[in-house]
Design an enzyme around this catalytic site. Structure first.
Site, PDB file in Angstrom:
ATOM      1  N   HIS A 145       0.844  -1.202   0.000  1.00 16.90           N
ATOM      2  CA  HIS A 145       0.000   0.000   0.000  1.00 16.90           C
ATOM      3  C   HIS A 145       0.875   1.246   0.000  1.00 16.90           C
ATOM      4  O   HIS A 145       2.078   1.169   0.248  1.00 16.90           O
ATOM      5  CB  HIS A 145      -0.917   0.029   1.239  1.00 16.90           C
ATOM      6  CG  HIS A 145      -2.092  -0.906   1.135  1.00 16.90           C
ATOM      7  ND1 HIS A 145      -2.030  -2.218   1.541  1.00 16.90           N
ATOM      8  CD2 HIS A 145      -3.358  -0.718   0.673  1.00 16.90           C
ATOM      9  CE1 HIS A 145      -3.195  -2.808   1.331  1.00 16.90           C
ATOM     10  NE2 HIS A 145      -4.026  -1.917   0.805  1.00 16.90           N
ATOM     11  N   LYS A 149      -0.480   4.892   4.526  1.00 13.91           N
ATOM     12  CA  LYS A 149      -1.328   3.957   5.269  1.00 13.91           C
ATOM     13  C   LYS A 149      -0.695   3.651   6.620  1.00 13.91           C
ATOM     14  O   LYS A 149       0.476   3.294   6.700  1.00 13.91           O
ATOM     15  CB  LYS A 149      -1.526   2.660   4.464  1.00 13.91           C
ATOM     16  CG  LYS A 149      -2.515   1.717   5.099  1.00 13.91           C
ATOM     17  CD  LYS A 149      -2.875   0.593   4.139  1.00 13.91           C
ATOM     18  CE  LYS A 149      -3.797  -0.434   4.764  1.00 13.91           C
ATOM     19  NZ  LYS A 149      -5.088   0.094   5.160  1.00 13.91           N
TER      20      LYS A 149
END
Ligand code: NAD
Length: 242
Positions: A145, A149
């Site tokens: 990600h 995040k």
């Protein structure tokens, strides 16, 4: 015979997900946006209502909620009082709030999912089918990600690993990578004697979650009261007869 469109209320309409829902719903003839509720009230081809006046919302058939945990009880109460279906993607709900979804499901159709990607839902189903067929195969997940995040591993990685393990697969090892602006990638490698199999999903933009929620709305509205998962509704027609 043509069916009239289902009347949709979007809760959390001024947010990132709400914006995607308001934009994408215009291309769907089976849904008509009638109310857009947010903290302050916004309009997007619909009645824009601040949350404080939500009980003044026009009649609707199904609500989609992508808001915040503190806003969630309001939309659940509204759906219960109107007897309408609720598609909910709000994350971070407390245990009591999750229980309230179960209680509401005795009266209205309810679908909550932490990930509304249809591809992830199918990956989950594939893993459940594969696990009993590949006993003792090891499983290694890499989830990648964007660097912003905060949580690791991702909730989706945990859910997918649980799907594999819950169906009899071995415990999955999860590696998290945070890199650039990657929206989300989940890659699960299953290894057996002399061979391996990889199941992978990549998300390109956030619209996939809004598309998934919109795809579920009409299907859910046609169901009797109860608690549903995306997998329960995937195989149903997008435009059930009403
Ligand atoms: P956001 O912060 O951009 O938007 C939040 C929305 O909630 C805004 O419209 C805001 O006005 C509204 N809101 C806040 N407090 C409120 C209140 N008290 N009453 C009424 N409305 C209120 O957030 P976002 O990025 O759009 O995400 C929304 C939610 O969806 C989050 O919980 C996020 O984790 C979740 N999410 C779920 C999925 C999924 O697939 N299930 C995907 C993406 C995001």
């Amino acid at each position: 015979m043509t069916n009239s469109p289902l009347r949709l209320l979007v809760h959390g309409a001024s947010g990132r997900m709400g914006g995607a829902l308001l934009r994408l719903v215009t291309a769907l003839p089976e849904l008509q946006l009638v109310a857009a509720v947010s903290r302050d009230g916004v309009a997007g081809g619909a009645v824009g209502l601040p949350a404080a006046r939500m009980d003044e919302a026009p009649d609707f058939d199904v609500a989609i909620d992508f808001s915040l945990p503190e806003a969630f009880p309001g939309v659940l109460a509204l759906c219960r009082s109107r007897g309408t279906a609720l598609v909910c993607g709000t994350t971070g709900l407390s245990d009591a709030q999750r229980d309230s979804l179960d209680s509401a499901a005795a009266h209205i159709p309810v679908l909550w999912a932490s990930n509304f990607s249809l591809g992830v839902a199918v990956m989950d189903m594939l893993l459940r089918h594969a696990a009993p067929l590949l006993p003792r195969w090891t499983a290694a997940m890499v989830e990648t990600h964007h660097v912003h995040k905060k949580d690791a591993p991702s909730g989706t990685a945990i859910t997918l690993a649980q799907a594999w393990q819950g169906a009899g697969g071995t415990a999955a090892e999860i590696t998290s990578v945070r890199e650039g602006e990657v929206v989300g990638e989940h890659r699960l490698r299953l290894s057996g004697p002399g061979e391996w199999l990889e199941v992978a999903h990549g998300a390109v933009d956030r619209d996939i979650f809004a598309r998934g929620a919109l795809a579920m709305a009409a299907r859910l509205q046609a169901q009797p009261p109860g608690r549903y998962a995306i997998a329960d509704l995937l195989a149903l027609s997008a435009c059930p007869s009403r």
